[in-house]
Every structure is written in structure tokens, then in C-alpha cells.
Design an enzyme around this catalytic site. Structure first.
Site, PDB file in Angstrom:
ATOM      1  N   ARG A 123     -11.703  -0.077  13.357  1.00 46.25           N
ATOM      2  CA  ARG A 123     -10.474   0.759  13.693  1.00 46.25           C
ATOM      3  C   ARG A 123      -9.248   0.168  13.644  1.00 46.25           C
ATOM      4  NH1 ARG A 123     -14.644   2.781  16.905  1.00 46.25           N
ATOM      5  NH2 ARG A 123     -15.795   4.539  16.197  1.00 46.25           N
ATOM      6  N   LYS A 145       2.081   2.212   3.539  1.00 42.91           N
ATOM      7  CA  LYS A 145       1.149   2.873   2.822  1.00 42.91           C
ATOM      8  C   LYS A 145       0.150   1.853   2.636  1.00 42.91           C
ATOM      9  CE  LYS A 145       3.975   6.473   0.987  1.00 42.91           C
ATOM     10  NZ  LYS A 145       4.451   7.165  -0.338  1.00 42.91           N
ATOM     11  N   GLU A 187      12.129  -1.398 -10.052  1.00 48.56           N
ATOM     12  CA  GLU A 187      12.147  -0.908  -8.532  1.00 48.56           C
ATOM     13  C   GLU A 187      13.456  -1.305  -8.181  1.00 48.56           C
ATOM     14  OE1 GLU A 187       9.913   1.491  -7.515  1.00 48.56           O
ATOM     15  OE2 GLU A 187       8.443   1.125  -8.374  1.00 48.56           O
ATOM     16  N   LYS A 229      14.556  -0.081   2.071  1.00 47.78           N
ATOM     17  CA  LYS A 229      13.546   0.540   2.205  1.00 47.78           C
ATOM     18  C   LYS A 229      13.250   0.749   3.755  1.00 47.78           C
ATOM     19  CE  LYS A 229       8.548   1.539   0.810  1.00 47.78           C
ATOM     20  NZ  LYS A 229       7.455   1.184   0.016  1.00 47.78           N
ATOM     21  N   GLU A 239       7.198  10.228   5.202  1.00 48.66           N
ATOM     22  CA  GLU A 239       7.473  10.934   3.972  1.00 48.66           C
ATOM     23  C   GLU A 239       7.711  12.617   4.068  1.00 48.66           C
ATOM     24  OE1 GLU A 239       5.907   9.054   0.267  1.00 48.66           O
ATOM     25  OE2 GLU A 239       6.589  10.777  -0.891  1.00 48.66           O
ATOM     26  N   ARG A 243      12.300   9.814   2.855  1.00 46.01           N
ATOM     27  CA  ARG A 243      11.501   8.879   2.071  1.00 46.01           C
ATOM     28  C   ARG A 243      11.115   9.452   0.746  1.00 46.01           C
ATOM     29  NH1 ARG A 243       6.321   5.044   4.296  1.00 46.01           N
ATOM     30  NH2 ARG A 243       6.018   3.875   2.257  1.00 46.01           N
ATOM     31  N   ASN A 247      10.929   8.362  -4.388  1.00 47.17           N
ATOM     32  CA  ASN A 247      10.281   8.690  -5.628  1.00 47.17           C
ATOM     33  C   ASN A 247      11.310   8.943  -6.767  1.00 47.17           C
ATOM     34  OD1 ASN A 247       7.855   8.754  -4.422  1.00 47.17           O
ATOM     35  ND2 ASN A 247       8.177  10.760  -3.535  1.00 47.17           N
ATOM     36  N   HIS A 250       9.857   8.299 -10.485  1.00 48.99           N
ATOM     37  CA  HIS A 250       8.379   8.553 -10.345  1.00 48.99           C
ATOM     38  C   HIS A 250       7.590   9.632 -10.784  1.00 48.99           C
ATOM     39  CE1 HIS A 250       9.236   4.865  -8.144  1.00 48.99           C
ATOM     40  NE2 HIS A 250       7.951   4.503  -8.116  1.00 48.99           N
ATOM     41  N   HIS A 254       4.902   8.886 -13.152  1.00 49.59           N
ATOM     42  CA  HIS A 254       3.476   8.947 -12.839  1.00 49.59           C
ATOM     43  C   HIS A 254       2.890   9.547 -13.916  1.00 49.59           C
ATOM     44  CE1 HIS A 254       3.981   8.289  -8.082  1.00 49.59           C
ATOM     45  NE2 HIS A 254       3.710   6.913  -8.568  1.00 49.59           N
ATOM     46  N   HIS A 267       3.287  -0.071 -13.904  1.00 55.22           N
ATOM     47  CA  HIS A 267       3.959   0.962 -13.085  1.00 55.22           C
ATOM     48  C   HIS A 267       5.542   0.796 -13.084  1.00 55.22           C
ATOM     49  CE1 HIS A 267       4.803   3.503  -9.674  1.00 55.22           C
ATOM     50  NE2 HIS A 267       5.688   2.616  -9.323  1.00 55.22           N
TER      51      HIS A 267
HETATM   52  N1  LIG Z   1       1.831   0.618  -0.579  1.00 53.20           N
HETATM   53  C1  LIG Z   1       3.062   1.113  -1.277  1.00 53.20           C
HETATM   54  O1  LIG Z   1       4.035   1.430  -0.477  1.00 53.20           O
HETATM   55  C2  LIG Z   1       3.138   0.726  -2.580  1.00 53.20           C
HETATM   56  C3  LIG Z   1       4.509   0.660  -3.373  1.00 53.20           C
HETATM   57  C4  LIG Z   1       4.492   0.256  -4.712  1.00 53.20           C
HETATM   58  C5  LIG Z   1       3.415   0.067  -5.335  1.00 53.20           C
HETATM   59  N2  LIG Z   1       2.199   0.152  -4.840  1.00 53.20           N
HETATM   60  C6  LIG Z   1       0.723  -0.395  -5.289  1.00 53.20           C
HETATM   61  O2  LIG Z   1       1.038  -1.839  -5.781  1.00 53.20           O
HETATM   62  C7  LIG Z   1       0.246  -1.824  -7.030  1.00 53.20           C
HETATM   63  C8  LIG Z   1       0.973  -2.528  -8.112  1.00 53.20           C
HETATM   64  O3  LIG Z   1       1.470  -3.820  -7.537  1.00 53.20           O
HETATM   65  P1  LIG Z   1       1.948  -5.259  -8.508  1.00 53.20           P
HETATM   66  O4  LIG Z   1       2.847  -4.491  -9.505  1.00 53.20           O
HETATM   67  O5  LIG Z   1       2.239  -6.130  -7.511  1.00 53.20           O
HETATM   68  O6  LIG Z   1       0.345  -5.679  -9.268  1.00 53.20           O
HETATM   69  P2  LIG Z   1      -0.724  -6.559  -8.987  1.00 53.20           P
HETATM   70  O7  LIG Z   1      -1.048  -6.293  -7.550  1.00 53.20           O
HETATM   71  O8  LIG Z   1      -1.859  -5.948  -9.741  1.00 53.20           O
HETATM   72  O9  LIG Z   1      -0.345  -7.710  -9.472  1.00 53.20           O
HETATM   73  C9  LIG Z   1      -0.130  -8.063 -10.991  1.00 53.20           C
HETATM   74  C10 LIG Z   1      -0.577  -9.224 -11.465  1.00 53.20           C
HETATM   75  O10 LIG Z   1       0.088 -10.402 -11.056  1.00 53.20           O
HETATM   76  C11 LIG Z   1      -0.684 -11.391 -10.534  1.00 53.20           C
HETATM   77  N3  LIG Z   1       0.178 -12.350  -9.747  1.00 53.20           N
HETATM   78  C12 LIG Z   1       0.444 -11.602  -8.290  1.00 53.20           C
HETATM   79  N4  LIG Z   1       1.118 -12.663  -7.756  1.00 53.20           N
HETATM   80  C13 LIG Z   1       1.330 -13.617  -8.548  1.00 53.20           C
HETATM   81  C14 LIG Z   1       2.082 -14.800  -8.699  1.00 53.20           C
HETATM   82  N5  LIG Z   1       3.159 -15.143  -7.556  1.00 53.20           N
HETATM   83  N6  LIG Z   1       2.007 -15.423  -9.994  1.00 53.20           N
HETATM   84  C15 LIG Z   1       1.410 -15.215 -11.058  1.00 53.20           C
HETATM   85  N7  LIG Z   1       0.719 -14.084 -11.128  1.00 53.20           N
HETATM   86  C16 LIG Z   1       0.695 -13.337  -9.697  1.00 53.20           C
HETATM   87  C17 LIG Z   1      -1.883 -10.559 -10.073  1.00 53.20           C
HETATM   88  O11 LIG Z   1      -2.946 -11.597 -10.248  1.00 53.20           O
HETATM   89  C18 LIG Z   1      -1.949  -9.538 -11.054  1.00 53.20           C
HETATM   90  O12 LIG Z   1      -2.750 -10.016 -12.227  1.00 53.20           O
HETATM   91  C19 LIG Z   1      -0.133  -0.397  -7.363  1.00 53.20           C
HETATM   92  O13 LIG Z   1      -1.528  -0.201  -7.284  1.00 53.20           O
HETATM   93  C20 LIG Z   1       0.757   0.513  -6.608  1.00 53.20           C
HETATM   94  O14 LIG Z   1       0.031   1.622  -6.513  1.00 53.20           O
HETATM   95  C21 LIG Z   1       1.939   0.298  -3.376  1.00 53.20           C
HETATM   96 ZN   LIG Z   2       7.072   2.573  -7.656  1.00 50.06          ZN
END
Ligand SMILES: NC(=O)c1ccc[n+]([C@@H]2O[C@H](COP(=O)([O-])OP(=O)(O)OC[C@H]3O[C@@H](n4cnc5c(N)ncnc54)[C@H](O)[C@@H]3O)[C@@H](O)[C@H]2O)c1
Ligand SMILES: [Zn+2]
Length: 365
Positions: A123, A145, A187, A229, A239, A243, A247, A250, A254, A267
Site C-alpha cells: 500500500r 502520475k 515538451e 510543472k 488535473e 493542469r 495537454n 496532446h 495522442h 511521444h
Molecule cells: N507520469 C507523467 O506525468 C508522464 C509525463 C510524460 C510522459 N510519461 C510517460 O513517459 C514515457 C516516455 O518516457 P521517455 O520518453 O523517457 O521514454 P523511455 O522511458 O521509453 O526511454 C526512452 C529510451 O531511452 C533510453 N534511455 C533512458 N535514459 C537514457 C540515457 N541517459 N542514455 C541513453 N539511453 C537512455 C531508454 O532505455 C529507452 O530506450 C511514456 O510512457 C509516457 O506515458 C509520463
Molecule cells: Zn507529453
């Protein structure tokens, strides 16, 4: 800003938990000590991916002595409950109790999945994020999130669970592939468009140093993004209102990701296009000056070419938008820019308007 200025600290004042984001060179070296000062439980697990762990694990491990690594695959297709289960399994095998701290070390996929594991294991156990992609540093690691995808759609299973701390070290971005790095920059531009002309202009002005991954160019844009942020999620954790401006870009973004099954665009790239579509909509309504729409298009273009879109047609994109979870009470909400740094949210955008905007941005019929 030089490294001598020391780290930047930003408070995130959400009602459920207040915490600090620390940004600066070699922040990685101080994670263990900072967690000790916070009183975070001494048994520490680091959830990372094999790649990130190989590249940067030794440095983090030096700072968090005796930390126990849990490595999971991190592609978007692994962002599912089965992978979270592997994290639970590892914690159970190690007899982790409530007096454990889980540190996420990777991109947004690792942060969201491991954050969800921390939110639900017994939990809830203490959580710290150490994001390693630009996108995770400016966005995913802040705001609480956490969650995973479902076969039916992205991010459908999840929760709000604020971390106890976030540690951002721009140095780790040195190994990030250029495409991932650019994806995060869209972003950053988003924050400029919604909230800060100064940030928008800084990306344009410092573009070369940013692409060279110079820490003195990266730290200010990461810090400004995090500050925006933090202010927004501090005012609207779940949100309910404000917040939603995050978007921006987005709604169409999306849809573009969904109709290409999350395979073709990062993304951030889809958000790049989504911002252009929203700006076109606003411009056509007379809500955004031509000059500002052009400034956005120029800045997006200056990061380099986005993957092609001419073969994507308006019909499926519009249909996918209708399914977007932000459709509330049958209305499609659009965040439209009204200037660089200002937005408005509307719910009366018509299908012909969207078609027109998509066409002008370059999508097919
Ligand atoms: N929680 C939130 O508020 C929020 C906001 C935006 C996005 N997200 C989520 O984040 C995800 C996307 O995240 P992302 O773009 O970081 O993608 P990701 O986590 O898939 O990372 C992208 C790639 O980069 C590699 N990588 C990471 N750090 C590295 C480094 N320092 N050097 C070399 N390679 C590295 C990873 O292994 C991966 O292959 C999505 O699932 C999205 O839904 C969440
Ligand atoms: Zn985004």
C-alpha cells in the site's frame, strides 16, 4: 549559469506531499546522502533498465551504498502490469517491508512503472525519481502520475503518487540518442508556449548549446520547465482544471500516436505535430497572431525534420480524438494558444476546423 552556482532546488507543493526537485551537475553523486537527510528508509532498491544501468548505474550505486538493483525492460510495450509484477516479485524475494525506499532510474517508462509499484507495494513505500531522459526530467518525474498501459489504451491503469524527492542530473543526457533528446525538447517548447515566453526564447537562442548537451545550457531549460510543472501541479494536483493546459499539443498528439500504434513517432514528436495543429486551429479562429503561429512553427522546424505525416489522413485522427479520455461529457477539449506563453481551453472546435488545421500542417486527406 556555471556549476559553481550549485544545484537548483524547486519545491513541488502538492496537497498530498510536498517535495523538492534538485537539478545540477553531479546531482547523481548526492542521491544517497540527500535521501538520508530526508529520513527516507535505509533499505534502498533501484529500479532501472539494463541499458541505463550499464551506462550510469555504477555512478548512482556509488552514491547509494548497498542499494539493490532491480532491472526491467523499458520499451513502451513493456509498460504493462506484467513488468510491474516482476518488480513486486523482486521486492518480495528480497523480503522488502514498508521500511524500504524505491528509487526509479530511467526514462518515463521506468518512472511510471516503478512509481506504480512503489504506490501499491504494501500500500505504498517511499519513492524517489532519478529521471534519465530529457522527457522524464522535464515532465514524467514531477507531478505524481504513475501507471501502466492496457491493451486497450495508454496509461489506463494508474494512480497519483507523489515521490519524496526528484534528482535531476543533466550529465546523464550525454548518452541519450539524439532522437530521444529532441523528443524531450518538444515538451520544453510546450511549457514555453503555455506558460513562459522567456523559456520559448531561450530554446531558440541557446539551441546549439542545448544540442551540444552543454550542462550550462541544459540546466536552465530543465529548471524552468520543472518550475512551471511544479507550480501547475501544486495548484491542481489531480488535473481538475489548470493542469489541463499541460495537454497543449496532446489532443492531436495522442491521436497521431494511437493511429500509428505508438510505433512510428516518439511521444514528443507527436506532441510537436499536435502543437502545430492547435496553433493552426487558433490562428484560423483569429485567436493567435500569425506572427506567433509562425514563431512556433519556426522553432519546431529548427529542431530538425519531424518524421513524415503525409500518409496519415484526417478521418482516423479525428475519430481517435473522439475516443481520447479527455473527451468529457461528449465534448472534445482543445488547449489553444492565444500568444507565446498563454492558452485558452475551448470545447467547441468543429470537425471542419480540425480537418482544415490538419491539412495546413501537412496531413493527408
Ligand atoms: N507520469 C507523467 O506525468 C508522464 C509525463 C510524460 C510522459 N510519461 C510517460 O513517459 C514515457 C516516455 O518516457 P521517455 O520518453 O523517457 O521514454 P523511455 O522511458 O521509453 O526511454 C526512452 C529510451 O531511452 C533510453 N534511455 C533512458 N535514459 C537514457 C540515457 N541517459 N542514455 C541513453 N539511453 C537512455 C531508454 O532505455 C529507452 O530506450 C511514456 O510512457 C509516457 O506515458 C509520463
Ligand atoms: Zn507529453
Amino acid at each position: 549559469m556555471s556549476p559553481a552556482d550549485g544545484p537548483v532546488r524547486i519545491d513541488v507543493p502538492t496537497p498530498s506531499r510536498g517535495y523538492t526537485v534538485t537539478i545540477g551537475d553531479r546531482t547523481l553523486d548526492g542521491v544517497g546522502h540527500a535521501l538520508d537527510l530526508l529520513g527516507a528508509p535505509a533499505r534502498r532498491f533501484i529500479v532501472s533498465s539494463p541499458l541505463v544501468w550499464r551506462l550510469h548505474g555504477p555512478q548512482l550505486a556509488r552514491s547509494v551504498p548497498a542499494a539493490e538493483p532491480i532491472l526491467v525492460p523499458d520499451g513502451e510495450r513493456y509498460k504493462q502490469l506484467a513488468t510491474v509484477s516482476r518488480i513486486y516479485d523482486a521486492l518480495l524475494r528480497a523480503n522488502a517491508d514498508r521500511a524500504a525506499t524505491l528509487i526509479t532510474f530511467g526514462g518515463g517508462v521506468v518512472g511510471d512503472m516503478a512509481g506504480f509499484a512503489a504506490a501499491t507495494y504494501l500500500r505504498g513505500i517511499a519513492l524517489a525519481h532519478v529521471p534519465t531522459t530529457l522527457l522524464a526530467q522535464v515532465d514524467a518525474a514531477i507531478g505524481g502520475k504513475v501507471g501502466v498501459n492496457h491493451a486497450v489504451g495508454k496509461n489506463l491503469i494508474g494512480s497519483f503518487y507523489q515521490p519524496h524527492a526528484v534528482f535531476i542530473d543533466p550529465m546523464v543526457l550525454g548518452t541519450l540518442p539524439r532522437r530521444e533528446f529532441r523528443a524531450g525538447l518538444y515538451e520544453v517548447i510546450k511549457y514555453g508556449m503555455t506558460s513562459s515566453p522567456a523559456l520559448f526564447e531561450r530554446v531558440a537562442r541557446d539551441r546549439k548549446a542545448i544540442f551540444a548537451r552543454a550542462p550550462e545550457a541544459l540546466t536552465p531549460i530543465i529548471a524552468q520547465s520543472c518550475r512551471i510543472k511544479a507550480d501547475i501541479v501544486g495548484a491542481d494536483e489531480r488535473e481538475a482544471g489548470l493542469r489541463r493546459i499541460l495537454n497543449f499539443g496532446h489532443t492531436a498528439g495522442h491521436a497521431i500516436e494511437a493511429i500509428t500504434k505508438y510505433r512510428r513517432y516518439r511521444h514528443g514528436e507527436a506532441v510537436g505535430y499536435g502543437m502545430l495543429v492547435a496553433a493552426e486551429l487558433a490562428r484560423a479562429r483569429g485567436a493567435l497572431a500569425d506572427r506567433d503561429a509562425k514563431a512556433l512553427a519556426d522553432l519546431v522546424a529548427s529542431l530538425g525534420p519531424l518524421p513524415p505525416i503525409a500518409d496519415l489522413s484526417a478521418g482516423p485522427i479525428i475519430e481517435s480524438m473522439q475516443h481520447d479520455k479527455k473527451v468529457s461529457a461528449g465534448k472534445l477539449h482543445f488547449v489553444l494558444p492565444t500568444a507565446i506563453g498563454a492558452t485558452t481551453i475551448v470545447d467547441d472546435v468543429t470537425e471542419p476546423e480540425i480537418r482544415g488545421a490538419l491539412k495546413r500542417v501537412g496531413f493527408g486527406k
